[in-house]
Design a protein around this motif. Structure first.
Motif, PDB file in Angstrom:
ATOM      1  N   LEU A 409       0.858  -1.181   0.000  1.00 45.70           N
ATOM      2  CA  LEU A 409       0.000   0.000   0.000  1.00 45.70           C
ATOM      3  C   LEU A 409       0.894   1.231   0.000  1.00 45.70           C
ATOM      4  CD1 LEU A 409      -2.727  -0.872   2.676  1.00 45.70           C
ATOM      5  CD2 LEU A 409      -2.792  -1.288   0.216  1.00 45.70           C
ATOM      6  N   ALA A 410       0.439   2.272  -0.687  1.00 50.36           N
ATOM      7  CA  ALA A 410       1.204   3.510  -0.702  1.00 50.36           C
ATOM      8  C   ALA A 410       1.172   4.167   0.672  1.00 50.36           C
ATOM      9  CB  ALA A 410       0.641   4.459  -1.748  1.00 50.36           C
ATOM     10  N   ALA A 411       2.276   4.773   1.063  1.00 49.39           N
ATOM     11  CA  ALA A 411       2.374   5.540   2.299  1.00 49.39           C
ATOM     12  C   ALA A 411       2.782   6.969   1.958  1.00 49.39           C
ATOM     13  CB  ALA A 411       3.378   4.888   3.252  1.00 49.39           C
ATOM     14  N   ALA A 412       2.792   7.831   2.942  1.00 47.75           N
ATOM     15  CA  ALA A 412       3.190   9.221   2.701  1.00 47.75           C
ATOM     16  C   ALA A 412       4.610   9.273   2.146  1.00 47.75           C
ATOM     17  CB  ALA A 412       3.074  10.034   3.986  1.00 47.75           C
ATOM     18  N   HIS A 413       5.438   8.348   2.573  1.00 46.09           N
ATOM     19  CA  HIS A 413       6.798   8.220   2.056  1.00 46.09           C
ATOM     20  C   HIS A 413       7.059   6.732   1.813  1.00 46.09           C
ATOM     21  CE1 HIS A 413       7.613  12.397   3.097  1.00 46.09           C
ATOM     22  NE2 HIS A 413       7.054  12.152   4.280  1.00 46.09           N
ATOM     23  N   GLY A 414       7.248   6.354   0.562  1.00 44.49           N
ATOM     24  CA  GLY A 414       7.511   4.968   0.228  1.00 44.49           C
ATOM     25  C   GLY A 414       6.254   4.124   0.197  1.00 44.49           C
ATOM     26  N   GLY A 491      -9.022   4.921  -5.622  1.00 46.99           N
ATOM     27  CA  GLY A 491      -7.734   4.965  -4.957  1.00 46.99           C
ATOM     28  C   GLY A 491      -7.900   5.008  -3.451  1.00 46.99           C
ATOM     29  N   GLY A 492      -6.796   4.866  -2.729  1.00 49.40           N
ATOM     30  CA  GLY A 492      -6.816   4.877  -1.268  1.00 49.40           C
ATOM     31  C   GLY A 492      -6.450   6.233  -0.706  1.00 49.40           C
ATOM     32  N   ASP A 493      -6.170   6.255   0.578  1.00 49.00           N
ATOM     33  CA  ASP A 493      -5.781   7.496   1.276  1.00 49.00           C
ATOM     34  C   ASP A 493      -4.736   7.136   2.307  1.00 49.00           C
ATOM     35  OD1 ASP A 493      -5.526   9.844   2.715  1.00 49.00           O
ATOM     36  OD2 ASP A 493      -7.672  10.324   2.634  1.00 49.00           O
ATOM     37  N   TYR A 494      -3.464   7.489   2.020  1.00 49.50           N
ATOM     38  CA  TYR A 494      -2.376   7.094   2.919  1.00 49.50           C
ATOM     39  C   TYR A 494      -2.317   7.967   4.173  1.00 49.50           C
ATOM     40  CZ  TYR A 494      -0.030  10.543  -0.160  1.00 49.50           C
ATOM     41  OH  TYR A 494       0.284  11.643  -0.919  1.00 49.50           O
ATOM     42  N   ARG A 495      -3.179   8.980   4.289  1.00 45.00           N
ATOM     43  CA  ARG A 495      -3.202   9.803   5.514  1.00 45.00           C
ATOM     44  C   ARG A 495      -3.901   9.071   6.660  1.00 45.00           C
ATOM     45  NH1 ARG A 495      -6.375  14.920   3.545  1.00 45.00           N
ATOM     46  NH2 ARG A 495      -7.717  13.143   2.955  1.00 45.00           N
ATOM     47  N   ASN A 496      -4.776   8.108   6.333  1.00 40.54           N
ATOM     48  CA  ASN A 496      -5.520   7.406   7.369  1.00 40.54           C
ATOM     49  C   ASN A 496      -4.627   6.461   8.162  1.00 40.54           C
ATOM     50  OD1 ASN A 496      -7.815   8.716   6.481  1.00 40.54           O
ATOM     51  ND2 ASN A 496      -8.458   7.010   5.156  1.00 40.54           N
ATOM     52  N   ASN A 497      -5.089   6.066   9.334  1.00 43.70           N
ATOM     53  CA  ASN A 497      -4.276   5.199  10.185  1.00 43.70           C
ATOM     54  C   ASN A 497      -4.225   3.781   9.636  1.00 43.70           C
ATOM     55  OD1 ASN A 497      -6.470   3.523  11.365  1.00 43.70           O
ATOM     56  ND2 ASN A 497      -7.114   5.466  12.301  1.00 43.70           N
ATOM     57  N   ARG A 571       4.684  12.255  -5.241  1.00 51.82           N
ATOM     58  CA  ARG A 571       3.531  12.633  -4.430  1.00 51.82           C
ATOM     59  C   ARG A 571       3.043  14.024  -4.843  1.00 51.82           C
ATOM     60  NH1 ARG A 571       4.685   8.048  -3.578  1.00 51.82           N
ATOM     61  NH2 ARG A 571       4.658   6.894  -1.592  1.00 51.82           N
ATOM     62  N   PRO A 572       2.477  14.164  -6.046  1.00 55.56           N
ATOM     63  CA  PRO A 572       1.936  15.468  -6.462  1.00 55.56           C
ATOM     64  C   PRO A 572       0.683  15.819  -5.664  1.00 55.56           C
ATOM     65  CG  PRO A 572       1.394  13.786  -8.069  1.00 55.56           C
ATOM     66  CD  PRO A 572       2.308  13.137  -7.074  1.00 55.56           C
ATOM     67  N   HIS A 573       0.210  17.061  -5.821  1.00 59.29           N
ATOM     68  CA  HIS A 573      -0.858  17.557  -4.961  1.00 59.29           C
ATOM     69  C   HIS A 573      -2.205  17.705  -5.650  1.00 59.29           C
ATOM     70  CE1 HIS A 573       2.058  18.242  -1.821  1.00 59.29           C
ATOM     71  NE2 HIS A 573       2.796  18.992  -2.622  1.00 59.29           N
ATOM     72  N   ASP A 574      -2.288  17.539  -6.959  1.00 58.32           N
ATOM     73  CA  ASP A 574      -3.590  17.682  -7.609  1.00 58.32           C
ATOM     74  C   ASP A 574      -3.947  16.410  -8.363  1.00 58.32           C
ATOM     75  OD1 ASP A 574      -1.894  17.799  -9.746  1.00 58.32           O
ATOM     76  OD2 ASP A 574      -2.743  19.619 -10.629  1.00 58.32           O
ATOM     77  N   HIS A 575      -5.166  16.358  -8.920  1.00 57.47           N
ATOM     78  CA  HIS A 575      -5.675  15.158  -9.571  1.00 57.47           C
ATOM     79  C   HIS A 575      -5.081  14.932 -10.959  1.00 57.47           C
ATOM     80  CE1 HIS A 575      -8.895  13.974  -6.745  1.00 57.47           C
ATOM     81  NE2 HIS A 575      -8.989  15.273  -6.481  1.00 57.47           N
ATOM     82  N   TYR A 576      -4.856  16.008 -11.706  1.00 55.26           N
ATOM     83  CA  TYR A 576      -4.477  15.866 -13.113  1.00 55.26           C
ATOM     84  C   TYR A 576      -3.123  15.186 -13.250  1.00 55.26           C
ATOM     85  CZ  TYR A 576      -3.299  17.029 -17.925  1.00 55.26           C
ATOM     86  OH  TYR A 576      -2.925  16.962 -19.253  1.00 55.26           O
TER      87      TYR A 576
END
Length: 627
Positions: A409-414, A491-497, A571-576
């Motif tokens: 799974l993707a993480a904030a880093h790696g 897609g997922g959300d790597y900010r969640n626990n 890790r870009p910040h927008d959808h496009y």
């Protein structure tokens, strides 16, 4: 899959291997391919120039009325001189129908001849849809019946529509993606022998002709050019990869109810400034497929069971295309059972992926770390006509379960490493309604992700929607189709626990590269894509496909995924994300030779570039010799 994590030391070691052994093997094999291609092309041209054709070597358009004698019970005394016949060709996309203007009667071909002016070399070519690697969408290109000797499909009735894709064994026309799916039993009739290689396709051992062996082979060279491989994560300088593969198979039929199939395969790879040659890119000679099949008719129902190792392609092309780019495509071990009614079929399977390591001859083993299991059903709606054109629609429902031992799974880093179990029910409606060719499908995915070293687990709640629609203009030059393709994959959300629900859809088994992205830099994960589709068949043996998907990420808190287990580090910040204009040109000079040239340019958005990614060109050439 493209492995993104090859170290520089491994790369140097592989480069030394290339210098020492690869050029000789590739050059020798490439020279063999070209020489054989020229020979077969010359032989095919000479065949078309024969001035006194008899019944034994009539072209298929003159002979196909005698094919499969069981389809005809009587003969008529009405004769029409072959010299008066006007041969017509109808096209539906890249498929071609050959008919003549004579009355639909069975001719006594024992004394028939044909004027030399009526013979054209391309009359003996199978449809372009039978190119083994052309397994992507659109699939609704072969709705018209072809002469029997140009089709080698099983007895699957309406499910042989669209070059056999609906039957669940991959594309099957003159040749097939899975060579064991071909049926050459029509060569029991000598009049169906069209080619010198037919002597290897049907060798009978009894008078009834139901005990026989059929041999097959494919020699393939793929060349890949990457300007910035893996969006720059793998290479920041141009690279060229050269990939050579051969496979030979034997299909032994012990009556119409039992058969044994075996296939040997080997691959080699090298190039200049290349990368990623691990796993299935290089392989010593291996038993890639070997299985027993028992089949028959029970109470009017066609059914069978397959036990052993084989390719599995009974899924939509956007889930898996069999992974044709590495030297060695996927093979699976286990049990598969199928049942065919007139308009409904069901396929049950429980499979484990073959382990190709270590890289030694005949060292492949049953791999227990990756499993695929489930059921696939398909209903063929009653055919109808719309705007004067024959129409056929299929409604598929399926459940695809899989276990992947090496997942992430993707993480904030790696990336976070672990294993996963996914359950994926879905449905799909596809086919054609008159000139409209379409495919609309949806999948929901549940399951669990398990962190490594007995860590926590996360539930999965993901989905995917895939759709295509095209309008075919049969009366225009090139029979073009103009359409649109749309895909939305969660897609997922790597900010969640680490114990929250993960929303990322997983697609681990290499969707067909011709479906979304030729370069395989983008997988069917965390992606939204929409773009035009154009197909064109300028001649009976060429085709051109153009597409230009515009892409976004479904979730900005998940990464871009290539066709591998790990996401890209950006890790870009927008959808496009960007736009991927692509073109694929296919040419088949003879039934044994196919050549394609494909390419795309990856134009990335500013935020992707600022995050460190690199855009660039991708080109691929494919040369194949098949029998």
């Amino acid at each position: 899959m493209n492995n993104q994590g090859l170290t520089s030391r491994e790369s140097n070691r592989h480069r030394l291997h290339c210098v020492s052994s690869f050029p000789f093997s590739v050059c020798t094999s490439s020279l063999w391919l070209i020489t054989g291609s020229l020979y077969l092309l010359t032989m095919g041209s000479a065949k078309a120039q024969i001035t006194g054709l008899t019944a034994d070597n009539l072209p298929i358009v003159e002979r196909h009325t005698a094919i499969r004698k069981s389809q005809f019970s009587t003969k008529t005394s009405k004769q029409t001189s072959p010299t008066d016949a006007v041969i017509k060709r109808e096209s539906t996309g890249s498929n071609t129908k050959e008919t003549d203007s004579r009355p639909h009667t069975v001719h006594d071909i024992s004394s028939a001849t044909i004027a030399p002016a009526s013979v054209r070399w391309n009359q003996l070519l199978p449809p372009l849809t039978s190119r083994p690697e052309l397994y992507g969408q659109p699939q609704s290109l072969g709705l018209h019946q072809l002469p029997g000797a140009l089709l080698h499909q099983g007895p699957w009735g309406v499910f042989n529509t669209n070059s056999g894709v609906a039957a669940g064994f991959g594309t099957v026309a003159y040749y097939a993606v899975a060579r064991w799916a071909e049926d050459w039993s029509n060569l029991r009739d000598k009049h169906n022998h069209l080619d010198p290689m037919d002597t290897l396709k049907y060798i009978p051992f009894n008078k009834n002709g139901d005990i026989y062996i059929s041999f097959s082979g494919n020699f393939r060279h793929h060349g890949f050019y990457d300007q910035n491989a893996g969006l720059g994560a793998t290479k920041r300088s141009p690279s060229y990869r050269s990939n050579l593969r051969f496979n030979v198979g034997a299909d032994l039929h012990l009556t119409d109810h039992v058969r044994l199939y075996g296939e040997l395969m080997s691959g080699e790879a090298g190039g200049i400034n290349y990368y990623g040659y691990t796993g299935r890119w290089r392989s010593k000679i291996e038993l890639h497929q070997a299985f027993l099949e028992i089949k028959g008719n029970f109470l009017g129902v066609k059914s069978g069971i397959m036990i052993g190792r084989y390719k599995f392609l009974d899924t939509p092309a956007y889930f898996t295309g069999g992974s044709v780019y590495p030297s060695i495509p996927f093979s699976w071990n286990g049990v598969r059972g199928y049942v065919f009614w007139k308009r409904f079929r069901i396929d049950l399977f429980d499979l484990t992926q073959t382990n190709e390591l270590p890289l030694k001859p005949f060292a492949d083993t049953v791999g227990w770390r990756n499993r695929l299991f489930g059921a696939y059903t398909s209903y063929a709606a009653p055919n109808f006509k719309l705007w004067g054109q024959k129409s056929q629609i299929f409604l598929d429902t399926f459940y695809l379960g899989f276990i992947v031992a090496d997942s992430s799974l993707a993480a904030a880093h790696g990336n976070t490493i672990g294993s996963t179990h996914r359950d994926t029910p879905g449905t799909r409606i596809w086919g054609n309604a008159g000139p409209i060719e379409f495919s609309i499908g949806g999948m929901w995915q549940g399951g669990t992700f398990y962190y490594q070293k007995n860590g926590p687990s996360r539930n999965v709640n993901a989905w995917a929607v895939n759709a295509q629609a095209s309008l075919r203009f049969n009366q225009w030059w090139g029979h073009p189709s103009l359409g649109l393709q749309f895909d939305d994959v969660s897609g997922g959300d790597y900010r969640n626990n680490s114990t929250s629900t993960w929303g990322g859809f997983l697609s681990p088994y290499s969707p067909s590269a011709s479906y979304l992205d030729l370069s395989t830099y983008f997988n069917m994960q965390n992606v939204v894509s929409i773009g035009p589709l154009i197909t064109l068949t300028p001649t009976s043996n060429t085709s051109l496909q153009l597409k230009s998907p515009v892409m976004w990420r479904n979730s900005t808190h998940d990464v871009i995924y290539p066709q591998s287990t790990l996401g890209f580090p950006y890790r870009p910040h927008d959808h496009y994300t960007g736009v991927l204009p692509q073109a694929s040109f296919n040419w088949r000079p003879t039934r044994h030779i196919s050549f394609s040239l494909e390419g795309e340019y990856v134009f990335l958005g500013r935020n992707i570039l600022r995050s460190g990614a690199a855009q660039g060109a991708y080109l691929q050439s494919n040369l194949e010799l098949t029998f």
